[in-house]
Design an enzyme around this catalytic site. Structure first.
Site, PDB file in Angstrom:
ATOM      1  N   LYS A 187       0.861  -1.370  -0.220  1.00 35.07           N
ATOM      2  CA  LYS A 187      -0.049   0.098   0.010  1.00 35.07           C
ATOM      3  C   LYS A 187       0.818   1.263  -0.117  1.00 35.07           C
ATOM      4  O   LYS A 187       0.268   2.264  -0.417  1.00 35.07           O
ATOM      5  CB  LYS A 187      -0.989   0.113   1.121  1.00 35.07           C
ATOM      6  CG  LYS A 187      -1.947  -0.983   1.021  1.00 35.07           C
ATOM      7  CD  LYS A 187      -3.260  -0.593   1.843  1.00 35.07           C
ATOM      8  CE  LYS A 187      -4.691  -1.589   1.405  1.00 35.07           C
ATOM      9  NZ  LYS A 187      -4.116  -2.833   1.962  1.00 35.07           N
TER      10      LYS A 187
ATOM     11  N   SER B 255       1.536  -9.765  -0.962  1.00 32.65           N
ATOM     12  CA  SER B 255       1.176  -8.420  -0.828  1.00 32.65           C
ATOM     13  C   SER B 255       1.717  -7.905   0.643  1.00 32.65           C
ATOM     14  O   SER B 255       2.029  -6.584   0.461  1.00 32.65           O
ATOM     15  CB  SER B 255      -0.491  -8.301  -0.802  1.00 32.65           C
ATOM     16  OG  SER B 255      -0.942  -9.017  -0.076  1.00 32.65           O
TER      17      SER B 255
ATOM     18  N   GLU C 261      -9.556   6.925   4.324  1.00 32.32           N
ATOM     19  CA  GLU C 261     -10.247   6.039   5.128  1.00 32.32           C
ATOM     20  C   GLU C 261      -9.702   4.654   5.262  1.00 32.32           C
ATOM     21  O   GLU C 261      -8.619   4.561   4.543  1.00 32.32           O
ATOM     22  CB  GLU C 261     -11.897   5.700   4.468  1.00 32.32           C
ATOM     23  CG  GLU C 261     -11.683   4.637   3.498  1.00 32.32           C
ATOM     24  CD  GLU C 261     -11.108   4.711   2.171  1.00 32.32           C
ATOM     25  OE1 GLU C 261     -10.738   5.988   1.766  1.00 32.32           O
ATOM     26  OE2 GLU C 261     -10.476   3.868   1.627  1.00 32.32           O
TER      27      GLU C 261
HETATM   28  C1  PLP Z   1      -5.253  -3.806   1.976  1.00 34.72           C
HETATM   29  C2  PLP Z   1      -4.383  -5.252   1.694  1.00 34.72           C
HETATM   30  C3  PLP Z   1      -4.886  -6.021   0.789  1.00 34.72           C
HETATM   31  C4  PLP Z   1      -5.996  -5.868   0.068  1.00 34.72           C
HETATM   32  O1  PLP Z   1      -6.157  -4.617  -0.848  1.00 34.72           O
HETATM   33  P1  PLP Z   1      -6.005  -4.774  -2.413  1.00 34.72           P
HETATM   34  O2  PLP Z   1      -6.437  -3.263  -2.691  1.00 34.72           O
HETATM   35  O3  PLP Z   1      -7.161  -5.639  -3.076  1.00 34.72           O
HETATM   36  O4  PLP Z   1      -4.659  -5.062  -2.949  1.00 34.72           O
HETATM   37  C5  PLP Z   1      -4.211  -7.238   0.164  1.00 34.72           C
HETATM   38  N1  PLP Z   1      -3.069  -7.442   0.739  1.00 34.72           N
HETATM   39  C6  PLP Z   1      -2.629  -6.807   2.142  1.00 34.72           C
HETATM   40  C7  PLP Z   1      -1.361  -7.006   2.700  1.00 34.72           C
HETATM   41  C8  PLP Z   1      -3.168  -5.679   2.174  1.00 34.72           C
HETATM   42  O5  PLP Z   1      -2.743  -4.714   3.304  1.00 34.72           O
END
Ligand code: PLP
Length: 604
Positions: free
Chosen positions: A298, A586, A320
């Protein structure tokens, strides 16, 4: 944007170029050309080439009957007329069932009105640099001329297009140009095409392909748009008008890329997991977004948007957050870049995500609880939008996923596309091929998935797989599998799929991972799914937890529960030994300890 590779004549070179899967290839039937196919050119060889690449026969002032006889043998998708052919010639050949590309040499005084008589007969107009020898000069003409093109027939741009020129064009594309025609600049000796250059040009255009860039109104196919309250319209319009200008500004990019490198810690590694590969087959790579500063992807987007807000001379940042990950990333970027920051968060989430709330406070952000409705993410979003309406002029709203009104989904996708850009380079170094066979990412609103997919969209070598949160099961009523269940509707400013009741009320989603717990989905993913460009699947809470524990045990990496959803699809695949899989990891799982620890007790 499509690529046509023109001037192929050597059978081995043709076969090699076609494996790179250009959109079109062109063969020149003009005996004076250095790239003339010759008299022994074999129709069978052409017929056996894959259908996904369209074939074009190129002629210069050729006898009509000769064109018909060639076309009868070769069945080209298009006939390109590159000489002084008249509208009558085009009409005649079109009446024989051929699709016509009419080429024109452009010089300073080009008069577009001469095209009018051709309009009814031509599928494309091609503009090339005017030369006495009908093209092939390797020279570009000033493309800006085409900004004045007054008709609707789509255009092909030709003349001196190599990697650099294609890149330049893609940075400021010209309306109506759909195909870039590359020839001499992609050659090595003997007018044979250089495969590395061909691949490079195709990689450049693939990111703009397949509706991955929305149209001017922000639509990906039927999804997207900008449905905003009238009070916010000027803000959203300002952003729509300006975001690409700033994103393309080399100074902006330099600053952004510098921070990604020295502050976020990019490039993140692409880790070959021997242990997962031994377990599931194939060659499994993990893209380590968990190693970014603040622990997830993010931050890429938060830094990009806060930089943009500064350029737009905004004073305050609002955002948010649900689980708090986007809030933390935004608070971090604001601390770094010296912006005032307010984060809206549902009251329930504030209780559930105490450590993230404290992290944000420690970095100087103000937390405002949303106390209406279910007191979770969607209520926090409503609260943030309300705050934006009350203070539209000097406030910038940072959205954390590929959702919201245009241009947010595209902007977020572009900021996150650094993930796939790196995967291409790293995978090529590791394996010799830039595109994996499978690319898997979890799907909340869609930002990590679109970032990981971006440069591979439309590349037939790669199967894109997006994994939704099935919760207790897609049919259990406690799920966040938006695409599996969703119906079309409008949520947070765009038309997409969302989980709703028959009378259009949003159903409270459920997932064990707070970051996937969102009732909508970014419009680009609705489009990728609807068009089959990505496959969307779901896994349950239980499968995700098992995958998280397994990676911790096998590789010593504790993934975020969101990312564990992507990993949990691996057991459902039957991988061949040579198949290459990239899983986008992610984020890291430290934030999920409280959720994971009870599962240890269940283990035998
Ligand atoms: C917020 C988050 C997601 C989900 O959000 P996307 O916009 O779909 O990527 C996935 N993995 C992590 C580690 C997150 O913090």
């Amino acid at each position: 944007m499509k690529i046509k590779i023109c001037g192929l004549f050597d059978p081995a070179n043709i076969a090699a170029v076609v494996t790179e899967q250009p959109d079109l290839v062109g063969f020149i039937f003009y005996p004076k050309s250095k790239r003339y196919v010759g008299t022994n050119f074999d129709p069978k060889g052409i017929a056996n080439l894959p259908k996904s690449t369209q074939k074009v026969g190129v002629f210069v002032n050729e006898d009509r009957d000769h064109i018909i006889s060639i076309q009868t043998q070769f069945a080209f998708d298009y006939i390109q007329l590159h000489g002084e052919e008249t509208p009558e010639d085009c009409a005649f050949l079109k009446a024989k069932g051929m699709r016509i590309i009419k080429a024109f040499g452009v010089d300073d005084g080009f008069d577009f009105s001469q095209l009018s008589d051709y309009l009814p007969y031509c599928d494309y107009f091609l503009f090339d640099t005017a030369t006495p020898n009908y093209g092939g000069s390797g020279q570009s003409f000033p493309w800006e001329i085409l900004n004045d093109y007054p008709f609707d027939t789509p255009l092909i741009l030709s003349g001196g297009l190599g990697v650099v020129e294609v890149k330049t064009f893609l940075n400021s594309p010209i309306p109506k140009v759909e195909i870039l025609d590359c020839n001499s600049k992609l050659e090595k000796e003997n007018h044979h095409k250089n495969l590395d250059l061909v691949a490079e040009v195709l990689a450049l255009t693939r990111k703009t392909n397949s509706g991955i860039q929305p149209d001017a109104a922000g639509y990906y196919g039927e999804f997207g748009g900008a449905f905003v309250p009238e009070m916010l319209y000027p803000n959203v319009k300002e952003l729509q008008d300006q975001y690409l200008f700033h994103l393309h500004d080399p100074e902006f990019q330099r600053e952004f890329q510098d921070l990604l490198k020295s502050y976020v810690g990019r490039p993140t590694p692409l880790f070959f997991s021997k242990n997962l590969s031994a377990h599931f087959g194939g060659k499994i790579y993990l893209k380590r977004e968990d190693l970014n500063h603040t622990g997830a992807h993010k931050i890429n987007n938060a830094i990009g948007q806060v930089l943009l807000a500064k350029r737009l001379q905004k004073k305050r940042i609002i955002a948010e957050t649900g689980a708090g990950q986007h809030g933390v990333a935004t608070a971090t970027a604001c601390a770094l870049l010296g912006m005032e920051c307010t984060i809206y968060m549902g009251e329930i989430d504030i209780q559930r995500q105490q450590p993230n709330v404290e992290r944000m406070r420690l970095m100087g952000a103000k937390i405002v609880p949303a106390t209406s409705g279910s007191r979770t993410l969607k209520d926090a979003t409503n609260e943030a939008i309300r705050a934006w309406i009350n203070n539209p002029v000097d406030t910038y709203y940072v959205i954390g996923s590929a959702v919201g009104p245009h241009p947010y989904p595209d902007m977020v996708a572009r900021f996150q596309s650094v993930i796939s850009e790196e995967i291409q380079v790293q995978l090529k170094q590791e394996t010799g091929q830039a595109a994996p066979d499978y690319l898997i990412a979890c799907l909340g609103g869609g930002s990590n998935a679109i970032g990981a997919f971006y440069h591979f969209i439309g590349n037939p070598k790669t199967q894109l797989i997006a994994v939704e949160a099935g919760g207790l099961g897609v049919d259990s009523g406690k799920t966040a599998a938006t695409i599996a269940l969703g119906k079309k509707g409008i949520i947070h400013g765009s038309k997409t799929f969302l989980i709703q009741t028959d009378d259009g009320q949003i159903v409270e989603p459920h997932s064990i991972s707070a970051g996937l717990d969102y009732p909508g989905i970014g419009p680009v993913h609705a489009h990728l799914s609807a068009t089959g460009l990505a496959k969307v699947v779901s896994v349950t809470d239980e499968e995700a937890v098992a995958a998280a524990l397994q990676l911790a045990r096998l590789d010593g990496i504790l993934p975020a529960l969101e990312s564990a959803h992507a990993l949990a699809y691996l057991p459902k695949m039957q991988l061949q030994p040579d198949e290459i899989v990239v899983v986008n990891l992610s984020g890291r799982g430290d934030k999920d300890l409280a959720t994971l620890i009870p599962f240890l007790a269940h283990e035998k």
